[in-house]
Design a protein around this motif. Structure first.
Motif, short mmCIF file in Angstrom:
data_model
loop_
_atom_site.label_atom_id
_atom_site.label_comp_id
_atom_site.label_asym_id
_atom_site.label_seq_id
_atom_site.Cartn_x
_atom_site.Cartn_y
_atom_site.Cartn_z
N GLY A 153 -2.22 23.99 6.46
CA GLY A 153 -0.89 23.52 6.82
C GLY A 153 -0.09 22.93 5.69
O GLY A 153 1.13 22.76 5.82
N GLN A 154 -0.70 22.57 4.56
CA GLN A 154 0.02 21.87 3.50
C GLN A 154 -0.05 22.60 2.17
O GLN A 154 -0.10 21.97 1.12
CB GLN A 154 -0.54 20.45 3.36
CG GLN A 154 -0.33 19.61 4.61
CD GLN A 154 -0.91 18.22 4.47
OE1 GLN A 154 -2.02 18.03 3.98
NE2 GLN A 154 -0.17 17.22 4.88
N GLY A 155 -0.04 23.90 2.20
CA GLY A 155 -0.09 24.69 0.98
C GLY A 155 -1.23 25.68 1.04
O GLY A 155 -2.34 25.36 1.46
N GLY B 46 -3.91 11.76 4.15
CA GLY B 46 -3.10 12.95 4.33
C GLY B 46 -2.78 13.71 3.06
O GLY B 46 -1.87 14.55 3.08
N ARG B 47 -3.53 13.48 1.98
CA ARG B 47 -3.20 14.16 0.73
C ARG B 47 -4.40 14.81 0.07
O ARG B 47 -4.42 15.01 -1.14
CB ARG B 47 -2.52 13.18 -0.23
CG ARG B 47 -1.12 12.76 0.20
CD ARG B 47 -0.17 13.91 0.28
NE ARG B 47 1.18 13.52 0.67
CZ ARG B 47 1.64 13.49 1.91
NH1 ARG B 47 0.84 13.84 2.91
NH2 ARG B 47 2.89 13.13 2.17
N MET B 48 -5.40 15.19 0.85
CA MET B 48 -6.51 15.93 0.27
C MET B 48 -6.03 17.22 -0.38
O MET B 48 -6.53 17.63 -1.43
CB MET B 48 -7.57 16.24 1.34
CG MET B 48 -8.84 16.85 0.76
SD MET B 48 -10.03 17.40 2.02
CE MET B 48 -10.42 15.86 2.83
N ALA B 49 -5.04 17.86 0.25
CA ALA B 49 -4.54 19.12 -0.31
C ALA B 49 -4.00 18.94 -1.72
O ALA B 49 -4.26 19.76 -2.61
CB ALA B 49 -3.45 19.69 0.60
N GLU B 50 -3.23 17.89 -1.95
CA GLU B 50 -2.64 17.66 -3.27
C GLU B 50 -3.66 17.14 -4.27
O GLU B 50 -3.72 17.59 -5.41
CB GLU B 50 -1.47 16.68 -3.15
CG GLU B 50 -0.34 17.14 -2.25
CD GLU B 50 0.36 18.38 -2.78
OE1 GLU B 50 0.08 18.82 -3.91
OE2 GLU B 50 1.20 18.94 -2.05
N ILE C 191 0.88 -1.17 0.00
CA ILE C 191 0.00 0.00 0.00
C ILE C 191 0.91 1.22 0.00
O ILE C 191 1.60 1.48 0.99
CB ILE C 191 -0.91 0.03 1.24
CG1 ILE C 191 -1.69 -1.27 1.39
CG2 ILE C 191 -1.87 1.23 1.15
CD1 ILE C 191 -2.33 -1.44 2.76
N GLY C 192 0.96 1.94 -1.10
CA GLY C 192 1.77 3.15 -1.17
C GLY C 192 1.06 4.26 -0.41
O GLY C 192 0.01 4.77 -0.84
N ALA C 193 1.60 4.64 0.74
CA ALA C 193 0.96 5.64 1.58
C ALA C 193 0.89 6.98 0.87
O ALA C 193 1.68 7.29 -0.03
CB ALA C 193 1.75 5.80 2.89
N HIS C 194 -0.09 7.79 1.27
CA HIS C 194 -0.17 9.17 0.81
C HIS C 194 -0.21 9.26 -0.72
O HIS C 194 0.62 9.92 -1.35
CB HIS C 194 0.99 9.99 1.37
CG HIS C 194 1.17 9.85 2.84
ND1 HIS C 194 0.17 10.11 3.75
CD2 HIS C 194 2.24 9.43 3.59
CE1 HIS C 194 0.61 9.88 4.97
NE2 HIS C 194 1.86 9.46 4.91
N ALA C 195 -1.17 8.53 -1.31
CA ALA C 195 -1.34 8.52 -2.77
C ALA C 195 -0.07 8.06 -3.47
O ALA C 195 0.42 8.68 -4.40
CB ALA C 195 -1.78 9.89 -3.27
#
Length: 360
Positions: free
Chosen positions: A330-332, A269-273, A239-243
């Protein structure tokens, strides 16, 4: 007549405003859809409930309260990545998995520093055997592999090291899926200059910057090692974490999905991207509907956060904040738009794919 002071919005105060204090409020008047419960029961494949990320206490003080929140929000199961090894596996399994059958799944970790010892591979394989016997249902590999874990000669140990491959091939033999986090966002490897899109975040947490090529591999080298590891262990489900560890480069992620039938990704943890390229990610899900797993990586998670995720997956809302708990995201510094996934794909992403990977 005395003159009045210039208003707060005058040019002089603006000229003195620090960028760090600037917190613009979007004036977009767009639809807001509330999704209190998901279209299907959810398995959160990526979360932290143990003691790994605390000062020694449990991440969750009140487990019954967490179960009530899960019931309220339609969450069937949470995967706890904090089992570590030895007695800590047992402590997590007993507190969560065995006490609340079907609601929690604990993953172990590996003490990769042992590879600096001559018998490191044998000891890590024995650790996997022991963790499985204690009730671990998978393995979590953290980004320290490739960024901080060093061999006896001081060299960094990367994910495609033959010893790592041997150990994680054994995980596959035990039927343990491996959730692996390699590298970090691309901006964390870029120069710390005015062009870096995560500069304010890195200013707050400078140890997250890995852009010194004399100390750390490049992002591309780490992701190449990630892919090489997955391809070298066809009997292990990853499972590749974080997309897929490359949410900003979904073409790269898709190439590995095509090349490696044993590879899946989570969305944690990658909704921002993903939310700044919603059509591209929705297309990836549609083309690989059995390979994407829902996750949050929010701890302790809240009902509002789960509902935000359901809004992100299920609606066509545009231009909303992905970090409602912070005035400055926090992420962009951008807003996101929802994926509007085909309703026929939601059951697999929310639950079905995780059940297959976890053997539930």
């Amino acid at each position: 007549m005395p003159q009045n002071d210039p208003p707060e919005t005058g040019r002089a105060p603006l000229a003195e405003l620090r960028l760090a204090d600037w917190a613009p409020r979007s004036q977009l008047r767009a639809r807001t859809t509330v999704v209190p419960r998901p279209a299907h029961p959810v398995i959160d494949i990526h979360n932290h409930l143990g003691r790994w990320l605390t000062d020694g206490g449990w991440m969750i003080d009140d487990v019954p309260a967490l179960l009530a929140l899960m019931d309220e929000c339609g969450v069937e199961t949470i995967v706890n990545l904090d089992g570590l090894w030895g007695p800590e596996v047992t402590a997590n399994v007993e507190r969560y998995d065995r006490a609340h059958d079907g609601r929690f799944v604990t993953f172990c970790q590996l003490e990769w520093e042992l590879l600096a010892e001559p018998d490191g591979v044998a000891r890590l394989i024995a650790s996997l055997d022991d963790s499985a016997a204690r009730g671990a249902r998978g393995v979590k590999v953290w980004k320290s592999l490739g960024l901080t874990v060093r061999d006896a000669d001081g060299a960094l140990i990367l994910p495609d090291d033959p010893r790592v491959i041997e150990v994680l091939a054994h995980a596959g033999e035990l039927g343990l899926p491996v959730l692996i986090h390699t590298a970090d966002p691309i901006a964390f490897f870029e120069p710390l200059d005015r062009h870096n899109e995560r500069l304010d975040e890195l200013a707050g947490v400078p140890e997250w910057w890995f852009g010194d090529a004399s100390l750390h591999p490049t992002f591309d080298r780490l992701l190449a090692a990630h892919a090489a590891l997955v391809l070298a262990c066809p009997g292990t489900t990853f499972i590749g974490a974080h997309a897929g560890c490359a949410a900003e480069d979904l073409d790269r992620v898709e190439r590995l999905l095509v090349a490696a039938p044993n590879y899946t990704i989570d969305t944690a943890g990658r909704m921002a991207e993903l939310g700044r390229q919603p059509r591209r990610f929705a297309r990836l899900v549609a083309e690989h509907p059995d390979r994407v797993l829902f996750g949050t990586d929010i701890y302790p998670v809240t009902a509002d956060q789960y509902r935000l995720h359901y809004r992100f997956f299920e609606t066509a809302d545009e231009g909303f904040g992905y970090d409602p708990d912070s005035e400055v995201p926090g992420q962009g510094r951008w807003d996101v738009s929802a994926l509007a996934l085909d309703p026929g794909l939601l059951e697999a992403v929310y639950r079905g794919n995780a059940r297959r990977v976890l053997g539930l």
